[in-house]
Write a protein that holds these residues in place. Structure first.
Motif, PDB file in Angstrom:
ATOM      1  N   GLY A 177     101.825  80.667  81.717  1.00 47.34           N
ATOM      2  CA  GLY A 177     102.494  81.957  81.528  1.00 47.34           C
ATOM      3  C   GLY A 177     104.002  81.835  81.649  1.00 47.34           C
ATOM      4  O   GLY A 177     104.756  82.430  80.870  1.00 47.34           O
ATOM      5  N   ILE A 178     104.452  81.042  82.614  1.00 46.46           N
ATOM      6  CA  ILE A 178     105.893  80.825  82.795  1.00 46.46           C
ATOM      7  C   ILE A 178     106.459  80.088  81.579  1.00 46.46           C
ATOM      8  O   ILE A 178     107.518  80.446  81.057  1.00 46.46           O
ATOM      9  CB  ILE A 178     106.168  80.055  84.102  1.00 46.46           C
ATOM     10  CG1 ILE A 178     105.843  80.933  85.306  1.00 46.46           C
ATOM     11  CG2 ILE A 178     107.623  79.590  84.161  1.00 46.46           C
ATOM     12  CD1 ILE A 178     105.833  80.200  86.636  1.00 46.46           C
ATOM     13  N   ALA A 179     105.750  79.060  81.109  1.00 43.08           N
ATOM     14  CA  ALA A 179     106.203  78.304  79.941  1.00 43.08           C
ATOM     15  C   ALA A 179     106.268  79.193  78.702  1.00 43.08           C
ATOM     16  O   ALA A 179     107.209  79.107  77.918  1.00 43.08           O
ATOM     17  CB  ALA A 179     105.268  77.119  79.704  1.00 43.08           C
ATOM     18  N   LYS A 180     105.291  80.058  78.564  1.00 40.08           N
ATOM     19  CA  LYS A 180     105.250  80.977  77.413  1.00 40.08           C
ATOM     20  C   LYS A 180     106.426  81.953  77.460  1.00 40.08           C
ATOM     21  O   LYS A 180     107.052  82.239  76.438  1.00 40.08           O
ATOM     22  CB  LYS A 180     103.927  81.732  77.405  1.00 40.08           C
ATOM     23  CG  LYS A 180     103.691  82.566  76.180  1.00 40.08           C
ATOM     24  CD  LYS A 180     102.317  83.210  76.235  1.00 40.08           C
ATOM     25  CE  LYS A 180     102.088  84.078  75.031  1.00 40.08           C
ATOM     26  NZ  LYS A 180     100.749  84.706  75.077  1.00 40.08           N
ATOM     27  N   GLU A 181     106.742  82.448  78.658  1.00 40.58           N
ATOM     28  CA  GLU A 181     107.883  83.371  78.807  1.00 40.58           C
ATOM     29  C   GLU A 181     109.203  82.685  78.449  1.00 40.58           C
ATOM     30  O   GLU A 181     110.084  83.296  77.859  1.00 40.58           O
ATOM     31  CB  GLU A 181     107.970  83.895  80.243  1.00 40.58           C
ATOM     32  CG  GLU A 181     106.950  84.950  80.567  1.00 40.58           C
ATOM     33  CD  GLU A 181     107.039  85.426  82.008  1.00 40.58           C
ATOM     34  OE1 GLU A 181     108.054  85.148  82.687  1.00 40.58           O
ATOM     35  OE2 GLU A 181     106.076  86.060  82.459  1.00 40.58           O
ATOM     36  N   ARG A 182     109.327  81.423  78.802  1.00 35.09           N
ATOM     37  CA  ARG A 182     110.584  80.690  78.506  1.00 35.09           C
ATOM     38  C   ARG A 182     110.734  80.445  77.005  1.00 35.09           C
ATOM     39  O   ARG A 182     111.838  80.356  76.510  1.00 35.09           O
ATOM     40  CB  ARG A 182     110.607  79.365  79.253  1.00 35.09           C
ATOM     41  CG  ARG A 182     110.858  79.574  80.726  1.00 35.09           C
ATOM     42  CD  ARG A 182     111.163  78.283  81.384  1.00 35.09           C
ATOM     43  NE  ARG A 182     111.586  78.547  82.753  1.00 35.09           N
ATOM     44  CZ  ARG A 182     111.984  77.625  83.578  1.00 35.09           C
ATOM     45  NH1 ARG A 182     112.021  76.376  83.175  1.00 35.09           N
ATOM     46  NH2 ARG A 182     112.338  77.931  84.786  1.00 35.09           N
TER      47      ARG A 182
END
Length: 184
Positions: A177-182
């Motif tokens: 989820g963090i990678a997708k947000e970035r």
């Protein structure tokens, strides 16, 4: 025995009954957002919970004894609060878990924690802190909550009590989820 001795006789509450009463109070605090609980003979106002309404089959002296236990703060202006937020959240999760086990209870309880908003399933913000504990008590609720918001397990409760495979999946989903947000 004279009337004064009878009036001062200690009131004893069965532990199971006390637990049910405490669960009901914790659940009411969670659902209403009202953290102040009046003593039976205290000042009653709309911003305080009235335990006589929540525990209708309890005597005033039983309620008084319950509210003077170590789970609650010292009495201030004839009212109390749960001593610790985390204890209140755990107790309200246990209350919800008890309701889950009742016939047709699952649908009613899940509505307290999950809602549809604009065709998207969300976690109800007011009940989210309790949900961090409830996911430890019910696998179906846990799976639903972690699918919606894997980070919820790290917001409270005791994530170390989750099964190892669930913790691995949860952490993987958080990182993804963090990678997708970035990327966005």
């Amino acid at each position: 025995m004279d009337p004064i001795s009878v009036a001062r006789a200690p009131v004893r509450i069965d532990p199971a009954r006390a637990r049910n009463g405490i669960h009901a109070l914790a659940g009411a605090v969670m659902l209403t957002g009202k953290s102040v609980i009046c003593l039976p003979d205290g000042v009653h106002s709309p911003d305080r919970l009235d335990p006589r309404v929540l525990l209708p089959d309890w005597s005033a002296s039983e309620i008084d004894v319950l509210l003077r236990t170590g789970l609650f703060d010292d009495i201030v202006y004839t009212s109390v609060r749960f001593r610790h937020r985390e204890i209140r959240e755990l107790l309200s999760a246990e209350w919800a878990n008890d309701l889950l086990r009742q016939p047709d209870g699952r649908g009613r309880v899940e509505q307290l924690f999950f809602r549809n908003s604009y065709d998207e399933e969300i976690i109800v913000p007011r009940t989210r802190p309790t949900l961090t504990w409830l996911i430890l008590l019910d696998d179906a609720v846990r799976d639903k909550a972690l699918a919606l918001a894997p980070e919820i397990a790290s917001e409270g409760g005791d994530p170390s009590r989750l099964p190892l495979d669930v913790r691995r999946t949860m952490l993987r989903n958080i990182v993804e989820g963090i990678a997708k947000e970035r990327e966005e």
